[in-house]
Design a protein around this motif. Structure first.
Motif, short mmCIF file in Angstrom:
data_model
loop_
_atom_site.label_atom_id
_atom_site.label_comp_id
_atom_site.label_asym_id
_atom_site.label_seq_id
_atom_site.Cartn_x
_atom_site.Cartn_y
_atom_site.Cartn_z
N GLY A 41 0.82 -1.20 0.00
CA GLY A 41 0.00 0.00 0.00
C GLY A 41 0.85 1.25 0.00
O GLY A 41 1.89 1.31 0.63
N LEU B 201 -3.78 0.12 -1.79
CA LEU B 201 -3.07 -1.04 -2.31
C LEU B 201 -2.87 -0.84 -3.81
O LEU B 201 -3.84 -0.65 -4.55
CB LEU B 201 -3.87 -2.31 -2.04
CG LEU B 201 -3.19 -3.63 -2.39
CD1 LEU B 201 -1.91 -3.81 -1.57
CD2 LEU B 201 -4.12 -4.79 -2.14
N SER C 50 -2.19 -2.33 3.97
CA SER C 50 -2.62 -1.45 2.89
C SER C 50 -4.03 -0.94 3.12
O SER C 50 -4.30 0.25 2.96
CB SER C 50 -2.53 -2.19 1.56
OG SER C 50 -3.18 -3.44 1.66
#
Lengths: 297, 297, 297, 297
Positions: free
Chosen positions: C189, C201, C224
């Protein structure tokens, strides 16, 4: 890649101009474009424009306008069509607000600037205002840019809140290429990960843009910081960075403002602010009188 | 959300400090922390530090140091451990470079600052330098922060190139909480989508940080802009924004520099630059003598 | 400029590799690097690693490890040195945690991966763990990269939270150039303006990296997204995008986790998650058996 | 602050909806909005729309449309008013292009979607197209949003290239609040620092938006990646992430396309792509038949 090849990127902008002959309209060829605004000229005079974020009602706007005139501003601002993230927020007074702006101009003798969002409102805006502002969210609203390219009034083109210099100059090019060369650029902060300010005022764009274009460039310390306590230092920094003017949100009673309350600079402190701005302008002008330095890479 | 709740976010930082009593170390309670550096004190004097990006060899470094001393700088900079994106790029002179820095200090009487990247090099750095710099990529290198928390020398903590103010102040807190209160913050530009500059110098962080912390804060116009032509306007803007000092990369022959060539300010133009900086500092100091203004939101 | 010249930028990365012969270590020349990890090989098998964010105590870690083993994971994760924004937050169990990891490995037969932040802890980490993780904040911690370049264990190199692909591959190059070619990349991420997720992400980096490097690349859906409700869709999407594995945070009682509570996937739902992951892997593998398609631009 | 308070931020969006009763129009209350499009319904069927970036001429458009119909797409796309950064770039065929779209619809029986930028062109667009697209640059063009709020056709609202989910949903709210509830959201990539792709496709926004709104959400893998080689993995990943459809740029001869050449997927490879998409959709639908899982935080 970010952080690499800055010079190459600047060159790329210059080159893309070079093989598009029309682009000469935008390119810095040594002279500065002067854009008249009331008794002043952007690009020659340092121009201070002030006023509340939104025009809220006639009496408070006129009272504010008179006080700003007394403090020595060069022009007035006030929004009547407000771009709001939510449809349920205050959207501005519209045509009624335009009339208030016109009254303020008549009473103070100061020119007024206001934002137009809809191409169908450009003609209306021109009836009342001296300068049409294209807001940050509309920097790449191409039908709107083409519409203001056809008018005889100056255009204040705010930088998109995530626009690069290249995109911004291309947006200006839409107006110039369409026949209106009275364009003033306005840096108003870009979106970054820093959240203690509303946006991040990108002052290095001031000298960076100067190297590429002949258009005047002013700075808005109000939307960029979103906090009245940061307005003074950013006004002075903008002057020191070489800006051609300032666009400052000022309100009689910030706590009661209908929009963007935290960034309204209090009217009663404004005289001291403008005094410091003028003294900083005077200092920077003494530097400009030194012999020219060689152009650096 | 970006662009919303700025004030709330500032309050959140303040609150998180409030319920962590140790955090008082960082919090602005009215006084300013003064950090001695040679004959000057950060937080009291305006401190100008200059020097090439990297220490390249003894004779050129000493020649530059002498010229900078003559121009009136307060301290010297020079990198000997260079954080480089690629392992195949010049990595700095290491220990040999530290000796050159020490020689320059002895000859000029000026204090020196240099970056340390490895916790195992902190002791070595302290033998030779007067101030240890933690670079942008290491702002959240917690073992390194803990290591410099244990030394008796001032620490120059650069802001991470994408760090928020809250993250930066928390990084400073690692050093303060570990027992070293001689911390100076350095804004050096944040990564944004603007690519005509290497990074975007975030000058509004200067007054924003001032409201939250008692630590001095200086500005690096060289890494942030990446272009020598933007260094002067950004130096002056930093002063006007209220910075406590400047960290400027200067090189005898920018075109021959081993690292970050485009951002090295030419040594021969430096005297004029520092003169303008000093005159801007003088102007800002006259503002500070006015009666205090009410604190704005 | 952002949004322009993507292909050129990819070419620039390839070219910079071309004139640096050592860079061949990183370049995708058709074969894939296989990195052994317990009974599996990254780059050949789809590898699922799971475990809590932090090792909190022996009994809960071992209980979790047994359940994960039963569910069919290929390896275990657990942090014992925690990089924390504030010095007052839980910093991990350190050496004691490493022993717990080693016990879990002995009991389950599964290999373990853990993050090391300090170059002085690398040797210690290698005593206990099967793979050393370099965390996002340390992707450009060059002394740490050089240290893990000297070990005989695989390295899991997380992408910096604001790093470009070029910077990430250069960081991997530090390890490869130093003599350790067992490097696995991990997308976790990147920081964006979207705030409904912790980070964004960046799944398109999976096929983009594949075109440039032979190293395996896995995906961390936990850090993320920062939200357990998004973990399943992002696991499946990562598989569909071509990832070589997953690194998932799983906790017996997410609400009681000491760190990153909201992103811990509940252990009791994990068997269904891994079943869906395996079924998606099976589908993607059927696509890979089709005749190769021509390489697109 | 970025990376902090994700859940709080999601709650803030939900709360801001709660005290604005009209906002119920947008809020996810369990049912899904179904938006008819030709023989399909967004929100119920997985809808694949494909076509070239721009309508370039009648014969090539019709040939492409027939081939796409044969491959099994559900609708056609094609730009006739092109938002271009530079005024000197190809601006689209305008009204003539609309007629070509209408011819393609008549011949193939497939519905068509096209972008309108100017509020004055909305009526014209509705004469020819089955769905009006609001492009990324116009997501906060409020006069345009109000205009399409008054029509009887579905609106495809692309996410602004730097817009947050909250801003995007607020933009949708302008259309819903104005009386048109046939809105389909389209994720098309956000601007990040990663430059090996044109934008970064933000797939975690798919399940994150699903939690907050009942509107269908499709994904554009073409503008987001800017590279045809990344289109297939991102199509499959979008399906796995739970998207309701795809908007894919396909061209007979990508190398000859007038706009966005690198991201045009080759028409001759499209049948295999759509086959893989359909097989992934089938797999995801089997997951949906499992008993519902508890809602995770």
């Amino acid at each position: 890649m970010p952080g690499m090849g800055i010079r190459e990127q600047a060159e790329e902008i210059e080159m893309s101009m070079a093989h598009e002959p029309e682009r000469v309209l935008l390119k810095n060829t040594g002279h500065r474009t002067l854009v008249p605004f009331g008794a002043r000229k952007f690009g020659e005079d340092f121009v201070v424009i002030a006023g509340p974020c939104s025009v809220e009602d006639a009496s408070s706007y006129l009272e504010t306008a008179r006080a700003l005139r007394a403090a020595g501003v060069d022009g007035l601002r006030g929004g009547v069509f407000k771009p709001r993230t939510s449809p349920y927020d205050f959207q501005g007074l519209g045509r009624e607000g335009l009339k208030i702006l016109a009254d303020a101009r008549e009473e103070t003798g100061l020119p007024v600037v206001t934002e137009i969002m809809d191409p169908r409102d450009v003609e209306l805006g021109c009836e009342y205002a001296d300068m049409i502002q294209i807001g940050s969210r509309n920097m790449q609203n191409f039908p709107l840019l083409r519409e203001v390219a056809g008018i005889q009034k100056p255009v204040l083109l705010k930088r998109g809140m995530q626009a690069t210099l290249a995109e911004w100059l291309n947006a200006a090019e839409y107006v110039l290429a369409g026949g209106n060369n009275q364009v003033v650029l306005c840096e108003r902060g870009i979106r970054t990960f820093e959240s203690s300010t509303r946006f991040s005022l990108d002052l290095s764009i001031v000298p960076a843009a100067r190297e590429l274009t002949h258009l005047p460039l002013i700075v808005d310390p109000s939307h960029s910081t979103g906090r009245s306590s940061l307005v003074e230092p950013m006004c002075l920094a903008a002057v020191a960075a070489g800006a051609d003017g300032l666009l400052i949100e000022v309100h009689r009673r910030p706590a009661e403002a209908l929009t963007d309350r935290l960034q309204q600079y209090p009217l009663d402190l404004f005289p001291r602010l403008i005094d410091r701005i003028r003294r900083t302008v005077a200092l920077v002008e003494t530097f400009a009188q030194d012999p020219a330095e060689p152009r650096l890479p």
